[in-house]
Design a protein around this motif. Structure first.
Motif, PDB file in Angstrom:
ATOM      1  N   GLY A 119       0.807  -1.213   0.000  1.00 37.22           N
ATOM      2  CA  GLY A 119       0.000   0.000   0.000  1.00 37.22           C
ATOM      3  C   GLY A 119       0.838   1.261   0.000  1.00 37.22           C
ATOM      4  N   PHE A 120       1.940   1.245   0.747  1.00 30.96           N
ATOM      5  CA  PHE A 120       2.797   2.426   0.824  1.00 30.96           C
ATOM      6  C   PHE A 120       3.389   2.765  -0.538  1.00 30.96           C
ATOM      7  CE2 PHE A 120       6.969   4.364   1.176  1.00 30.96           C
ATOM      8  CZ  PHE A 120       6.685   5.482   1.943  1.00 30.96           C
ATOM      9  N   PHE A 121       3.918   1.769  -1.244  1.00 30.17           N
ATOM     10  CA  PHE A 121       4.513   2.057  -2.549  1.00 30.17           C
ATOM     11  C   PHE A 121       3.445   2.459  -3.562  1.00 30.17           C
ATOM     12  CE2 PHE A 121       8.132  -0.586  -0.928  1.00 30.17           C
ATOM     13  CZ  PHE A 121       9.063   0.423  -0.978  1.00 30.17           C
ATOM     14  N   GLY A 122       2.225   1.920  -3.397  1.00 28.65           N
ATOM     15  CA  GLY A 122       1.129   2.382  -4.241  1.00 28.65           C
ATOM     16  C   GLY A 122       0.816   3.841  -3.990  1.00 28.65           C
ATOM     17  N   LEU A 123       0.786   4.241  -2.717  1.00 25.90           N
ATOM     18  CA  LEU A 123       0.559   5.648  -2.374  1.00 25.90           C
ATOM     19  C   LEU A 123       1.688   6.533  -2.885  1.00 25.90           C
ATOM     20  CD1 LEU A 123      -0.787   5.483   1.299  1.00 25.90           C
ATOM     21  CD2 LEU A 123      -2.039   6.231  -0.738  1.00 25.90           C
ATOM     22  N   LEU A 124       2.918   6.047  -2.776  1.00 20.97           N
ATOM     23  CA  LEU A 124       4.058   6.818  -3.247  1.00 20.97           C
ATOM     24  C   LEU A 124       3.938   7.088  -4.746  1.00 20.97           C
ATOM     25  CD1 LEU A 124       6.844   8.054  -2.532  1.00 20.97           C
ATOM     26  CD2 LEU A 124       7.857   5.836  -3.142  1.00 20.97           C
ATOM     27  N   TYR A 125       3.586   6.051  -5.499  1.00 17.89           N
ATOM     28  CA  TYR A 125       3.413   6.197  -6.951  1.00 17.89           C
ATOM     29  C   TYR A 125       2.364   7.251  -7.265  1.00 17.89           C
ATOM     30  CZ  TYR A 125       1.033   5.183 -11.344  1.00 17.89           C
ATOM     31  OH  TYR A 125       0.394   5.300 -12.552  1.00 17.89           O
ATOM     32  N   MET A 126       1.201   7.133  -6.632  1.00 16.07           N
ATOM     33  CA  MET A 126       0.110   8.055  -6.948  1.00 16.07           C
ATOM     34  C   MET A 126       0.398   9.468  -6.462  1.00 16.07           C
ATOM     35  SD  MET A 126      -3.281   5.711  -6.371  1.00 16.07           S
ATOM     36  CE  MET A 126      -2.699   4.338  -5.405  1.00 16.07           C
ATOM     37  N   SER A 127       1.085   9.591  -5.329  1.00 17.16           N
ATOM     38  CA  SER A 127       1.379  10.913  -4.778  1.00 17.16           C
ATOM     39  C   SER A 127       2.364  11.681  -5.655  1.00 17.16           C
ATOM     40  CB  SER A 127       1.950  10.777  -3.363  1.00 17.16           C
ATOM     41  OG  SER A 127       1.000  10.192  -2.487  1.00 17.16           O
ATOM     42  N   ILE A 128       3.339  10.977  -6.236  1.00 22.11           N
ATOM     43  CA  ILE A 128       4.316  11.645  -7.099  1.00 22.11           C
ATOM     44  C   ILE A 128       3.733  11.907  -8.479  1.00 22.11           C
ATOM     45  CG2 ILE A 128       6.604  11.471  -8.158  1.00 22.11           C
ATOM     46  CD1 ILE A 128       7.437   9.671  -5.848  1.00 22.11           C
ATOM     47  N   THR A 129       2.920  10.976  -8.967  1.00 20.97           N
ATOM     48  CA  THR A 129       2.406  11.061 -10.339  1.00 20.97           C
ATOM     49  C   THR A 129       1.616  12.339 -10.578  1.00 20.97           C
ATOM     50  OG1 THR A 129       2.325   8.674 -10.667  1.00 20.97           O
ATOM     51  CG2 THR A 129       0.842  10.003 -12.006  1.00 20.97           C
ATOM     52  N   GLY A 130       0.701  12.672  -9.664  1.00 21.48           N
ATOM     53  CA  GLY A 130      -0.136  13.857  -9.884  1.00 21.48           C
ATOM     54  C   GLY A 130       0.688  15.110 -10.108  1.00 21.48           C
ATOM     55  N   GLY A 131       1.639  15.346  -9.218  1.00 20.65           N
ATOM     56  CA  GLY A 131       2.474  16.532  -9.353  1.00 20.65           C
ATOM     57  C   GLY A 131       3.365  16.497 -10.583  1.00 20.65           C
ATOM     58  N   ALA A 132       3.921  15.322 -10.886  1.00 18.76           N
ATOM     59  CA  ALA A 132       4.825  15.200 -12.030  1.00 18.76           C
ATOM     60  C   ALA A 132       4.117  15.520 -13.335  1.00 18.76           C
ATOM     61  CB  ALA A 132       5.411  13.785 -12.076  1.00 18.76           C
ATOM     62  N   ILE A 133       2.915  14.967 -13.524  1.00 18.85           N
ATOM     63  CA  ILE A 133       2.192  15.173 -14.781  1.00 18.85           C
ATOM     64  C   ILE A 133       1.799  16.640 -14.965  1.00 18.85           C
ATOM     65  CG2 ILE A 133       0.115  14.579 -16.077  1.00 18.85           C
ATOM     66  CD1 ILE A 133       2.288  12.369 -15.831  1.00 18.85           C
ATOM     67  N   ILE A 134       1.320  17.262 -13.897  1.00 16.04           N
ATOM     68  CA  ILE A 134       0.889  18.657 -14.011  1.00 16.04           C
ATOM     69  C   ILE A 134       2.084  19.589 -14.207  1.00 16.04           C
ATOM     70  CG2 ILE A 134      -0.263  20.556 -12.838  1.00 16.04           C
ATOM     71  CD1 ILE A 134      -2.153  18.374 -13.770  1.00 16.04           C
ATOM     72  N   ASP A 388      17.402  18.107 -11.911  1.00 18.10           N
ATOM     73  CA  ASP A 388      16.768  17.438 -13.044  1.00 18.10           C
ATOM     74  C   ASP A 388      15.390  16.959 -12.612  1.00 18.10           C
ATOM     75  OD1 ASP A 388      15.983  15.960 -15.211  1.00 18.10           O
ATOM     76  OD2 ASP A 388      17.845  14.818 -15.408  1.00 18.10           O
ATOM     77  N   SER A 389      14.414  17.814 -12.775  1.00 15.99           N
ATOM     78  CA  SER A 389      13.051  17.477 -12.342  1.00 15.99           C
ATOM     79  C   SER A 389      12.503  16.281 -13.102  1.00 15.99           C
ATOM     80  CB  SER A 389      12.122  18.681 -12.541  1.00 15.99           C
ATOM     81  OG  SER A 389      12.543  19.779 -11.770  1.00 15.99           O
ATOM     82  N   PHE A 390      12.854  16.183 -14.382  1.00 16.67           N
ATOM     83  CA  PHE A 390      12.281  15.133 -15.221  1.00 16.67           C
ATOM     84  C   PHE A 390      12.646  13.744 -14.717  1.00 16.67           C
ATOM     85  CE2 PHE A 390      12.564  12.104 -18.704  1.00 16.67           C
ATOM     86  CZ  PHE A 390      11.299  12.184 -19.246  1.00 16.67           C
ATOM     87  N   THR A 391      13.955  13.446 -14.646  1.00 17.68           N
ATOM     88  CA  THR A 391      14.340  12.086 -14.262  1.00 17.68           C
ATOM     89  C   THR A 391      14.018  11.812 -12.795  1.00 17.68           C
ATOM     90  OG1 THR A 391      16.614  12.853 -13.840  1.00 17.68           O
ATOM     91  CG2 THR A 391      16.145  11.837 -15.992  1.00 17.68           C
ATOM     92  N   THR A 392      13.994  12.844 -11.953  1.00 17.68           N
ATOM     93  CA  THR A 392      13.653  12.639 -10.544  1.00 17.68           C
ATOM     94  C   THR A 392      12.198  12.231 -10.395  1.00 17.68           C
ATOM     95  OG1 THR A 392      15.304  14.217  -9.775  1.00 17.68           O
ATOM     96  CG2 THR A 392      13.507  13.700  -8.266  1.00 17.68           C
ATOM     97  N   LEU A 393      11.297  13.007 -10.973  1.00 16.89           N
ATOM     98  CA  LEU A 393       9.868  12.733 -10.805  1.00 16.89           C
ATOM     99  C   LEU A 393       9.388  11.584 -11.682  1.00 16.89           C
ATOM    100  CD1 LEU A 393       8.428  16.365 -10.555  1.00 16.89           C
ATOM    101  CD2 LEU A 393       8.733  14.710  -8.712  1.00 16.89           C
TER     102      LEU A 393
END
Length: 499
Positions: A119-134, A388-393
């Motif tokens: 669950g934690f890694f699932g939350l981590l994925y979703m938490s980073i994804t929203g900000g990265a895409i926008i 490097d925001s791209f490769t980090t996020l």
């Protein structure tokens, strides 16, 4: 999404009980979330979360700089691997049809402690994804369409506002979020596939000099170097894009017919994305008039399209693509909130009582949506401050879901023989075991690609740092809660009932 209610319910009669509610009750939970989502809604979630528009617009430049036009042939490799994963997830979603898919699957297949990490890694994925895409996709594209080049601080501010808007959409209710995602399916097809087809038709009609060439498909000239290692790195194009299709399973407690609609939504979402994405990549690559110019461009798809089409037409397509990215984040934030809600109702999180609250009017986990949005904004700001925001996020949003896949498939391989197939539901039969073996090989390969190259070491630090926090919470607090019976779920004990 299809959110129509039965005629009796529209007329004011009490809604008929949904048989899937009894399944939720058999796992020990009351049915609190509102069941309104049908097949198209769930397909729309998977399709828009995968978002070929986002993956191609964000990663095509990285890929061609690694291995030229030939880099697109990493896409079908990733597609095959992810379709195998989709088959496994489609089957598992019928056996544990609960919100908070990653946590619930891990916890009920192995134990609550194990479920904490899935669950934690699932939350981590979703938490980073929203900000990265926008931050990296939707906001720059909107400014591109307006012909503006604002300071980076303005980009960040607008990105935060857009991300908060996606939270508001979800707070209003699942029906509005559903309609946004239904529209996103059309936006994905118009913004990327129709643009690609329009470009390839214009290429075919082009009579001037310096146009594209079919030879681009085999041109492996990159700017970063040469060799198989760069072809492997170019695999980020598909590895990053074709994830998240499983998030429709995260809304399974809001599905009208979860046992058939969820697995169909998962499979059609990822297969459709794979096919349409490959079509778009071939069109753009063949039509590419100048590989060097595309590699030097911050938006190579736009550079290719503007060679053949009027700038005004291209800008319309860009706006549609930006909308599809925003819709992706709407779906992502909805899934993030459901995972927080699921873990909160089992007291797995700090301040769990806030995450498990469901708003009685909208029947959505309102506080989980708000807190999840704040966490996503924090990750966005962190990525913005990196060199490097791209490769980090982007790298971090790729590593986290593959860790979830690894934990889920590993546990499912061990427990699958003891779990009865749900009557009438999707079932792999004897194909399950070989597909699991293939799936594990693919997951390990993808993780090696995403962690070993120096380009992604910044992303590794993000995931590793977060993992340290997860271990500390588990060791210092959660393990004691679980041992005292104050948190977590019961393990499966009866394969005929799923409990």
């Amino acid at each position: 999404m299809t959110v129509d209610q039965p005629a009796g319910e529209r007329a004011g009669a009490p809604p008929a009980p949904n048989p899937n509610d009894a399944t939720v009750a058999s796992f020990g939970y009351p049915q609190e979330l509102k069941r309104t989502l049908r097949f198209f809604s769930l397909f729309a979630i998977s399709f828009s979360i995968v978002s070929i528009s986002t993956g191609i617009f964000l990663n095509y430049g990285f890929a061609i700089n690694q291995f030229g036009g030939a880099s697109i042939w990493t896409w079908p490799i990733a597609a095959v691997g992810q379709i195998v994963m989709a088959l496994l997830i489609a089957e598992l979603s019928t056996k544990i049809p609960l919100a908070g898919y990653a946590y619930q699957w891990g916890a009920r297949l192995v134990g609550s402690g194990y479920g904490w990490y899935t669950g934690f890694f699932g939350l981590l994925y979703m938490s980073i994804t929203g900000g990265a895409i926008i931050l990296l996709g939707a906001t720059p594209l909107l400014f591109e369409a307006m012909g503006l080049t604002p300071p980076s601080g303005v980009v960040l501010t607008v990105a935060i506002v857009i991300l908060l808007f996606t939270i508001v959409v979800n707070i209003v209710g699942v029906q509005l979020a559903a309609r946004v995602n239904n529209t996103a399916v059309v936006a994905e097809i118009i913004g990327t596939v129709l643009l690609a087809v329009t470009v390839i038709v214009a290429f075919g009609l082009y009579t001037g000099t310096g146009g594209g060439s079919v030879a681009n498909l085999t041109n492996g000239t990159g700017t970063a170097g040469s060799g198989i290692g760069h072809f492997v790195l170019a695999g980020l194009l598909g590895i990053y894009t074709m994830v998240g299709f499983e998030l429709s399973a995260d809304l399974t407690e809001e599905a009208v017919d979860s046992q058939t609609a969820v697995p169909r939504g998962v499979l059609v979402g990822v297969i459709g994305s794979a096919v349409l994405g490959m079509l778009a990549l071939i069109c753009f690559t063949v039509a590419m008039p100048d590989l060097g110019a595309a590699q030097a461009s911050s938006a190579p798809i736009v550079t290719i399209a503007e060679f053949y089409l009027p700038t005004a037409v291209v800008k319309v397509f860009i706006v549609v693509v930006a909308f599809s990215m925003i819709a992706l984040v709407v779906a992502n934030q909805a899934a993030q909130a459901r995972l927080l809600y699921s873990m909160g109702r089992d007291d797995m999180l700090p301040f769990s009582r806030h995450f498990r609250l469901v708003n009685p009017r909208t029947q959505t986990p309102l506080r989980a949506l708000v807190i999840g949005g704040i966490v996503s904004v924090a990750f966005m700001i962190y990525g913005f401050l990196q060199t490097d925001s791209f490769t980090t996020l982007v790298g971090a949003t790729s590593i986290a879901p593959y860790l979830v896949y690894l934990l889920i498939v590993g546990s499912y391989m061990r427990r699958r023989p003891t779990l009865a197939a749900a009557p009438g539901a999707f079932n792999l039969g004897w194909w399950g075991v070989p597909l699991m073996v293939v799936g594990l090989v693919w997951i390990v390969t993808a993780l090696l690609i995403l962690t070993i190259p120096p380009d992604f070491h910044g992303a590794v630090k993000v995931v590793a740092g977060a993992a340290v926090l997860a271990v500390l919470w588990h060791v210092l607090v959660l393990r004691g809660r679980i041992a005292r019976g104050e948190a977590g779920v019961a393990r499966f004990t009866d394969s005929s009932t799923g409990r």
